[in-house]
Every structure is written in structure tokens, then in C-alpha cells.
Design an enzyme around this catalytic site. Structure first.
Site, PDB file in Angstrom:
ATOM      1  N   CYS A   1       2.871   2.194   4.943  1.00  0.00           N
ATOM      2  CA  CYS A   1       2.065   2.191   6.169  1.00  0.00           C
ATOM      3  C   CYS A   1       2.129   0.822   6.876  1.00  0.00           C
ATOM      4  CB  CYS A   1       0.642   2.631   5.850  1.00  0.00           C
ATOM      5  SG  CYS A   1      -0.242   3.229   7.288  1.00  0.00           S
TER       6      CYS A   1
ATOM      7  N   HIS B   1       1.075   7.710   2.270  1.00  0.00           N
ATOM      8  CA  HIS B   1       0.516   6.880   1.200  1.00  0.00           C
ATOM      9  C   HIS B   1       0.718   7.510  -0.181  1.00  0.00           C
ATOM     10  CE1 HIS B   1      -1.774   3.868   3.547  1.00  0.00           C
ATOM     11  NE2 HIS B   1      -1.748   4.800   4.475  1.00  0.00           N
TER      12      HIS B   1
ATOM     13  N   GLU C   1       0.320   6.122  -2.981  1.00  0.00           N
ATOM     14  CA  GLU C   1      -0.697   5.620  -3.918  1.00  0.00           C
ATOM     15  C   GLU C   1      -1.998   6.411  -3.816  1.00  0.00           C
ATOM     16  OE1 GLU C   1      -0.123   4.421  -1.034  1.00  0.00           O
ATOM     17  OE2 GLU C   1      -1.847   3.386  -0.169  1.00  0.00           O
TER      18      GLU C   1
END
Lengths: 82, 231
Positions: free
Chosen positions: B86, B203, B205
Site C-alpha cells: 500500500c 494488504h 498482512e
């Protein structure tokens, strides 16, 4: 003291979503003759410098290094005495 | 394996990345402060999401001149693995470690949603545990994820297989209807020619644990381990 007024704007080939939003808003307000809107940034840099030529060189470097991303943007600037 | 998560003023996914590496995939991880100015002794560097330096001027533009960045450039040039997620992706394009740029989303909305993404290149250190053209689900959360690049560079990227992820629907269809932000060719993630620098808007994560509803992102980090171990 010199004042550099810097304009940073998207290259013609890059679409400008905020510009399109403002265009549509202007049209909805009745400004039907508006053809196109492009948005950009206006940055003012004050320089502790009296030599206009030297200031131009410096501002050019600032634009090319940080203020403008040459992948998507172009710039122009005016320098005047403050 | 030693991971480093760079912390810029305004990073807000740094703890998430740190947590995934430490607690989910159980590897060693350290935070790297933005003004760290020594040789980076790591196996992989993560540039996390967030709003570095408030994203003033342009997303990633100021972070690109942090003291740590020349060290990261040096690390990448020596073949080190760098992943930018990002805002990290935006920083990587600003620093020219990746081509192109990211501008405002076409629909002007800050998008925060789940998004199907197709792994179009699984031959990278970051995607080797996915199947080719596998459709996965990753969260996206960004206002400036609209990827732009000039035509000549795009052709070069296609030839070098630098397009890694594309936005799609659950059946893998890649078209205007499945493009959340207006990115050229629905690009969600790219790598450099050498394949050791990877940037993506989604994302991984945030989708590495069942607790969060989806584990599809975990294989990005496991792919990195897999690559590093097989080197």
C-alpha cells in the site's frame, strides 16, 4: 527575499479523477460550456536569495527532485521579489 | 530469517506486519526507524502501509527522502528482498525502485473492502506458493491506488513478467467491472525486472490469520521464507 510560485499539474495523458468530479459539479450548477477541468497544486517557496537566475536553477531542482513526480506530473513556476 | 519493518512517521500497518512475521509465521523481525543510516543486515525488508509524512505533497513522496531509503536502495540493488504494501508500494514507485506511479482512485472513494486478486506471476520470491492464475481474496484500503505508467514502460513490464497481481472477480475475470480503482490493466501488484522488489496495494498482512476471516495473504510471507530457504 524571492518568492517562487510553483504550479504542479498532471500530464495531459494522465486521467484526473478530481478534475472530472469538479467538471461534473460545475455542469450540474449550470455551467454547461465548461469543457474540461484539470486540478493541480500551487506551492509557494520563499527563498533567502536575491539572484533570480540562481533561484530559478534552485527551484528547477526542487521541482525535479521532490515537488513534481515526472512519471505523472509537469510543472512551471514564476519568481518575483517579495 | 531476519525481517525488518520500516517505520516512517505516519506508518500504521507496521505493527500488523511485525505481528504476522513474529507471531504467525514465527520468524525474527525488527523495526527499522526511518532515519536508520547503517547497512541493512536483513533477509527481507517490509515497507508497511499507512500515510507516511501525512502523504503531504504526494503519497510516498517525502518518505522517499528519509535517511533509510538510500540504504534500502543499496539493499535492493544487492538483490535483497523488499516488499512494499500500500503506502510502501507508493514509496517504492516514488523512489523508482518500481516503475509507474499511483494516483487518486478513479471513483474518488477511499476504498476499504475485500477484493479478489489474481496471481498472474507465481514465479517470484513473493508468490511462489500460489498457483499460476490462482484467485485469492485480499483486503484493500486506499485512496490513491490507481496505477499509471507510460505505454512503453508497460510493454516492457509485460515482456519481463513484472505484473504480479491483477484485480478480478471470484472467477478470475479481469475487466473494467472488476477494477476497483481504475488501475491500468487492473494492476494490483508489480515487481522490478530482477524480481526482488515487490509492491502491491492489497494488504496480505491483514489476511494472514483465520481469526481475521481469511488466510490468503499468509502465503506471501511463506513464499518469501520458501524462496530464502531454497536459495
Amino acid at each position: 527575499m524571492l518568492k517562487a510560485e510553483i504550479f504542479v499539474y498532471l500530464k495531459k495523458s494522465i486521467s484526473d479523477p478530481p478534475g472530472i468530479a469538479v467538471l461534473n459539479s460545475l455542469k450540474s450548477l449550470g455551467f454547461e460550456n465548461v469543457e474540461k477541468v484539470r486540478m493541480g497544486k500551487y506551492i509557494v517557496v520563499y527563498l533567502n536569495e536575491n539572484d533570480i537566475e540562481k533561484a530559478k536553477e534552485e527551484v528547477k531542482l526542487m521541482c525535479e527532485k521532490l515537488l513534481c513526480n515526472p512519471v505523472m506530473e509537469e510543472y512551471k513556476f514564476n519568481i518575483s521579489e517579495e | 530469517m531476519k525481517f525488518g519493518v520500516v517505520v516512517f512517521p505516519g506508518s500504521n500497518c507496521d505493527s500488523d506486519c511485525y505481528h504476522v512475521i513474529k507471531d504467525v509465521i514465527n520468524e525474527h523481525v525488527e523495526y527499522i526507524w526511518h532515519d536508520y543510516n547503517e547497512k541493512l543486515d536483513f533477509d527481507c525488508i517490509i515497507l508497511p502501509g499507512g500515510f507516511s509524512y501525512g502523504d503531504y505533497l504526494r503519497a510516498g513522496a517525502i518518505a522517499r527522502f528519509s535517511k533509510v531509503m538510500p540504504r534500502i536502495e543499496e539493499f535492493a540493488q544487492n538483490g535483497g528482498l523488499v516488499i512494499g504494501i500500500c503506502n510502501g508500494f507508493q514509496i517504492l514507485t516514488e523512489s523508482h525502485l518500481l516503475p509507474g506511479a499511483l494516483i487518486r482512485n478513479k471513483n474518488l472513494k477511499f476504498i476499504c473492502s475485500d477484493q479478489y486478486v489474481k496471481v498472474v506471476n507465481n514465479k517470484t520470491p513473493f508468490t511462489n506458493l500460489y498457483k499460476e492464475n490462482e484467485v485469492i481474496n485480499l483486503p484493500i484500503a486506499h485512496g490513491e491506488g490507481n496505477y499509471v505508467v507510460d505505454e512503453a514502460t508497460l510493454q516492457e513490464m509485460i515482456e519481463n513478467e513484472q505484473i504480479v497481481l491483477q484485480y478480478c472477480d471470484k472467477n478470475g475475470n479481469v475487466n473494467e467491472d472488476t477494477n476497483p480503482n481504475g488501475s491500468i490493466l487492473n494492476i494490483a501488484g508489480i515487481c522490478n525486472k530482477e524480481k526482488n522488489v515487490f509492491g502491491l496495494m492489497p494488504h496480505p498482512e491483514r489476511s494472514s490469520e483465520k481469526l481475521l476471516g481469511c488466510e490468503d495473504g499468509k502465503r506471501v510471507f511463506l513464499s518469501i521464507i520458501n524462496y530464502l530457504r531454497s536459495r
